[in-house]
Design a protein around this motif. Structure first.
Motif, short mmCIF file in Angstrom:
data_model
loop_
_atom_site.label_atom_id
_atom_site.label_comp_id
_atom_site.label_asym_id
_atom_site.label_seq_id
_atom_site.Cartn_x
_atom_site.Cartn_y
_atom_site.Cartn_z
N ALA A 108 -10.79 21.28 5.04
CA ALA A 108 -10.50 22.35 4.34
C ALA A 108 -9.22 22.22 4.39
CB ALA A 108 -11.38 22.83 2.94
N ARG A 109 -9.04 22.99 5.36
CA ARG A 109 -7.44 24.23 5.40
C ARG A 109 -6.63 22.53 5.55
NH1 ARG A 109 -10.68 27.01 8.83
NH2 ARG A 109 -10.80 29.69 8.35
N GLN A 110 -6.99 22.26 6.30
CA GLN A 110 -5.74 20.91 6.74
C GLN A 110 -5.15 20.52 5.28
OE1 GLN A 110 -6.96 17.69 9.16
NE2 GLN A 110 -5.24 16.28 9.58
N ALA A 126 7.10 22.20 -12.12
CA ALA A 126 7.63 22.45 -13.10
C ALA A 126 6.97 22.84 -14.27
CB ALA A 126 8.77 21.73 -12.86
N GLN A 127 5.54 22.49 -14.43
CA GLN A 127 5.32 22.86 -15.11
C GLN A 127 4.07 23.38 -15.05
OE1 GLN A 127 3.64 18.80 -17.08
NE2 GLN A 127 3.02 19.49 -18.74
N PHE A 128 3.61 23.45 -13.93
CA PHE A 128 2.13 23.99 -13.48
C PHE A 128 2.60 25.02 -12.46
CE2 PHE A 128 0.55 20.64 -15.10
CZ PHE A 128 0.10 20.78 -16.13
N PRO A 129 3.40 25.99 -12.70
CA PRO A 129 3.82 26.76 -12.31
C PRO A 129 2.74 28.09 -10.92
CG PRO A 129 5.04 28.18 -13.70
CD PRO A 129 4.41 26.70 -13.80
N GLY A 130 2.97 28.28 -9.70
CA GLY A 130 2.06 29.17 -9.09
C GLY A 130 0.86 28.49 -9.00
N ARG A 131 0.81 27.68 -8.03
CA ARG A 131 -0.29 26.76 -7.41
C ARG A 131 0.05 26.48 -5.86
NH1 ARG A 131 -0.50 20.33 -9.64
NH2 ARG A 131 2.28 20.69 -8.96
N LEU A 132 0.94 27.30 -5.78
CA LEU A 132 0.78 27.17 -4.20
C LEU A 132 0.54 28.06 -3.62
CD1 LEU A 132 4.39 25.22 -4.19
CD2 LEU A 132 2.43 24.09 -3.91
N GLU A 133 0.55 29.24 -4.24
CA GLU A 133 0.02 30.48 -3.48
C GLU A 133 -1.60 30.84 -2.82
OE1 GLU A 133 1.72 30.10 -5.58
OE2 GLU A 133 3.66 31.36 -5.68
N GLN A 134 -2.08 29.93 -3.21
CA GLN A 134 -3.70 29.60 -3.28
C GLN A 134 -3.42 28.62 -2.25
OE1 GLN A 134 -6.75 31.08 -5.28
NE2 GLN A 134 -5.27 32.59 -6.47
N LEU A 135 -3.37 27.72 -2.38
CA LEU A 135 -3.60 26.73 -1.48
C LEU A 135 -2.84 27.20 -0.13
CD1 LEU A 135 -1.93 23.26 -3.09
CD2 LEU A 135 -4.51 23.71 -3.23
N ASP A 136 -1.41 28.05 0.48
CA ASP A 136 -1.24 28.16 1.44
C ASP A 136 -2.21 30.15 1.61
OD1 ASP A 136 1.26 29.45 2.66
OD2 ASP A 136 1.24 31.51 1.86
N ILE A 138 -5.89 29.51 1.49
CA ILE A 138 -6.44 28.51 1.95
C ILE A 138 -5.87 28.21 3.73
CG2 ILE A 138 -7.82 26.75 2.19
CD1 ILE A 138 -7.96 27.11 -1.30
N ALA A 139 -4.46 27.73 3.81
CA ALA A 139 -4.13 26.81 4.43
C ALA A 139 -3.61 27.91 5.81
CB ALA A 139 -2.83 26.32 4.47
N ASN A 140 -3.24 29.47 5.86
CA ASN A 140 -3.02 30.23 6.55
C ASN A 140 -4.10 31.32 6.98
OD1 ASN A 140 -0.55 28.33 6.98
ND2 ASN A 140 0.17 29.94 4.79
N PRO A 145 -12.91 29.82 4.13
CA PRO A 145 -12.43 29.47 2.28
C PRO A 145 -13.70 30.06 1.28
CG PRO A 145 -12.92 27.75 3.53
CD PRO A 145 -12.52 28.68 4.48
N THR A 146 -13.56 31.21 0.27
CA THR A 146 -14.92 30.87 -0.14
C THR A 146 -14.63 30.24 -0.90
OG1 THR A 146 -12.79 32.17 -2.02
CG2 THR A 146 -14.04 33.42 0.21
N ILE A 147 -15.81 30.44 -2.17
CA ILE A 147 -16.09 29.36 -2.76
C ILE A 147 -15.12 29.01 -4.42
CG2 ILE A 147 -18.27 28.53 -4.96
CD1 ILE A 147 -18.76 28.28 -1.61
N GLU A 148 -14.37 30.04 -4.49
CA GLU A 148 -13.54 29.78 -5.10
C GLU A 148 -12.42 29.50 -4.95
OE1 GLU A 148 -10.84 33.08 -8.31
OE2 GLU A 148 -12.50 33.56 -6.78
N GLN A 149 -12.33 29.53 -3.99
CA GLN A 149 -10.59 28.60 -3.12
C GLN A 149 -10.93 27.15 -2.80
OE1 GLN A 149 -10.56 31.54 0.43
NE2 GLN A 149 -8.29 32.67 -0.80
N LEU A 150 -12.04 27.00 -2.80
CA LEU A 150 -12.45 25.78 -2.34
C LEU A 150 -12.39 24.91 -4.01
CD1 LEU A 150 -15.80 25.62 -0.03
CD2 LEU A 150 -12.76 24.55 0.58
N GLU A 151 -12.81 25.46 -4.80
CA GLU A 151 -12.95 25.47 -6.33
C GLU A 151 -11.29 24.91 -6.57
OE1 GLU A 151 -17.47 27.21 -7.62
OE2 GLU A 151 -15.38 27.89 -8.60
N LYS A 152 -10.55 26.13 -6.15
CA LYS A 152 -8.89 26.40 -6.53
C LYS A 152 -8.74 24.49 -5.81
CE LYS A 152 -6.07 27.28 -8.75
NZ LYS A 152 -5.42 27.25 -10.30
#
Length: 441
Positions: A108-110, A126-136, A138-140, A145-152
């Motif tokens: 999941a982290r990878q 550009a249409q859906f900003p703020g998607r990278l923070e949640q992935l960051d 999880i990755a770092n 990861p929590t269930i909420e993060q996995l669902e995200k």
């Protein structure tokens, strides 16, 4: 004498008495000041001793505080060591209990890291900003990861795939080519291209914004984009870059017609000037010969002699011969035709010369361009092809311009020469007819 001594003693006695009184006063003052300084010194000594005692008290208190803090530090260090040991034991216990689940979280982290790299340059962000923070997160994160993060993570993956197949429009703030922000309606074609007001946009991953390309592709691609923006229904053809901007960036670097001509240098402009001059001159000559041909055709069908055309002037020369014999008439007609021929053949040599010079100038441009290329190779080597591109472009462009000028000029020269020969042939035929009619009489 005794009186003098007596007078002297009487004068000296008051001065001696006064001097004696000043010394006594000085002695009393010294004695008084010694007493005062002694009291001040005693006060100072008392204050110093009091301050010394106070400093000793503070030092003692500080030592007591230091001992307490050292004891607390030892306690905390012991507590920290105990916590770390407990944490290690818990992590080992968690690792043993998680088993294959740990590998799943690693995957999941990878996946979060790979998806983050893809979304960083995705135009959908550009249409859906703020998607990278949640992935960051999880990755770092070293924690599970929590269930909420996995669902995200799952939702973001599904969103990227779903939006890649859509052509949607949305309102957002974009940057113009000059860097000024403005509100615009953007049409996004999957994850490939974004358009606004008939212009192609690019995604700036640093700011997460869309920006107009400083240089747009050719008009035919812009017309397709305009058709897409104004279409109400039905399939609409549009140019799409499947490489997400790579082909488009190469396409906009392609020089336009003006830049292509400019690559030919001064020789290219000379070729174009000669070509334009030859083209205009040939068209003028062709129009004049056509007008002359019409006048001669009118003269053939008319009994009235009009000297505004070569045939009329030749017929007039034959009429002026009067009753001269046929041989003299032929000479007069040949003389009249000879006077008309230079005017009818005027300009042919000029057009032919320009048609021959244009490719030679193109060849000259080729030679100079290749010389420039070899000079670049000798100075900078062959490591950077861009350094050789200028000379090669000049060679090819001048050759192309020379051929582009020579080919139409050759066709025009052929037309002008053919029309001129036709007019001369009409004059010969008509003069022969005049002689024949005179001989028949």
């Amino acid at each position: 004498m005794k009186k003098l001594i007596l007078i002297t003693l009487m004068l000296a006695t008051p001065a001696a008495i006064a001097e004696h009184l000043d010394l006594d006063q000085l002695l009393r003052d010294v004695k008084r000041s010694q007493g005062t300084e002694a009291r001040i010194n005693r006060v100072r000594e008392a204050e110093f001793l009091a301050e010394k005692n106070k400093q000793q008290q503070l030092l003692h208190e500080a030592q007591v505080e230091l001992n307490q803090q050292q004891q607390l530090s030892q306690q905390l260090k012991s507590h920290l060591d105990a916590n770390e040991q407990e944490l290690m034991e818990l992590e080992a216990k968690l690792k043993n209990r998680s088993g294959e689940l740990g590998e799943l979280f690693g995957v999941a982290r990878q996946a979060a890291g790979d998806l983050k790299a893809d979304l960083t340059n995705s135009i959908i962000s550009a249409q859906f900003p703020g998607r990278l923070e949640q992935l960051d997160k999880i990755a770092n994160s070293k924690a599970l990861p929590t269930i909420e993060q996995l669902e995200k993570l799952w939702f973001t993956l599904q969103q990227e795939m779903t939006e890649s197949a859509k052509v949607v429009s949305f309102d957002t703030k974009i940057q113009t080519a000059s860097g000024e922000p403005r509100q615009a309606k953007v049409v996004r074609i999957g994850s490939f291209n974004a358009l606004a007001d008939g212009k192609y946009l690019r995604y700036l991953s640093e700011t997460g914004k869309l920006s107009e390309l400083a240089r747009q592709p050719e008009d035919k691609y812009l017309d397709l984009a305009e058709n897409l923006l104004t279409a109400k229904q039905g399939p609409v053809p549009v140019g799409i870059d499947p490489t997400r901007g790579v082909i488009l960036s190469m396409l906009i670097q392609t020089p336009n017609t003006t830049e292509r001509i400019d690559q030919g240098g001064i020789i290219g402009y000379i070729i174009l000037f000669l070509g334009a001059f030859g083209l205009v001159y040939a068209i003028v000559r062709l129009v004049m010969l056509t007008l002359t041909w019409r006048k001669m055709q009118n003269q053939v069908g008319s009994d009235q002699i009009s000297e505004d055309n070569p045939l009329g002037r030749v017929i007039a020369a034959g009429e002026q011969a009067g009753s001269e014999d046929n041989e003299t008439l032929e000479l007069l007609l040949d003389e009249a035709i000879t006077r008309e021929v230079p005017a009818l053949e005027k300009g042919q040599s000029m057009i032919k010369l320009l048609a021959a010079v244009a490719p030679l100038l193109g060849l000259l441009g080729t030679v100079t361009g290749m010389i420039s290329t070899f000079q670049s190779i000798s100075l900078f080597g062959t490591g950077d092809p861009k350094l050789m591109a200028s000379g090669i472009s000049q060679a090819l462009v001048t050759t192309m311009l020379g051929l582009c000028v020579a080919i139409p000029l050759l066709f025009l020269h052929s037309l002008v020469a053919s029309r001129s020969r036709m007019l001369v042939q009409i004059l010969d035929e008509q003069s022969a007819g005049i002689v024949s009619r005179r001989a028949g009489k």
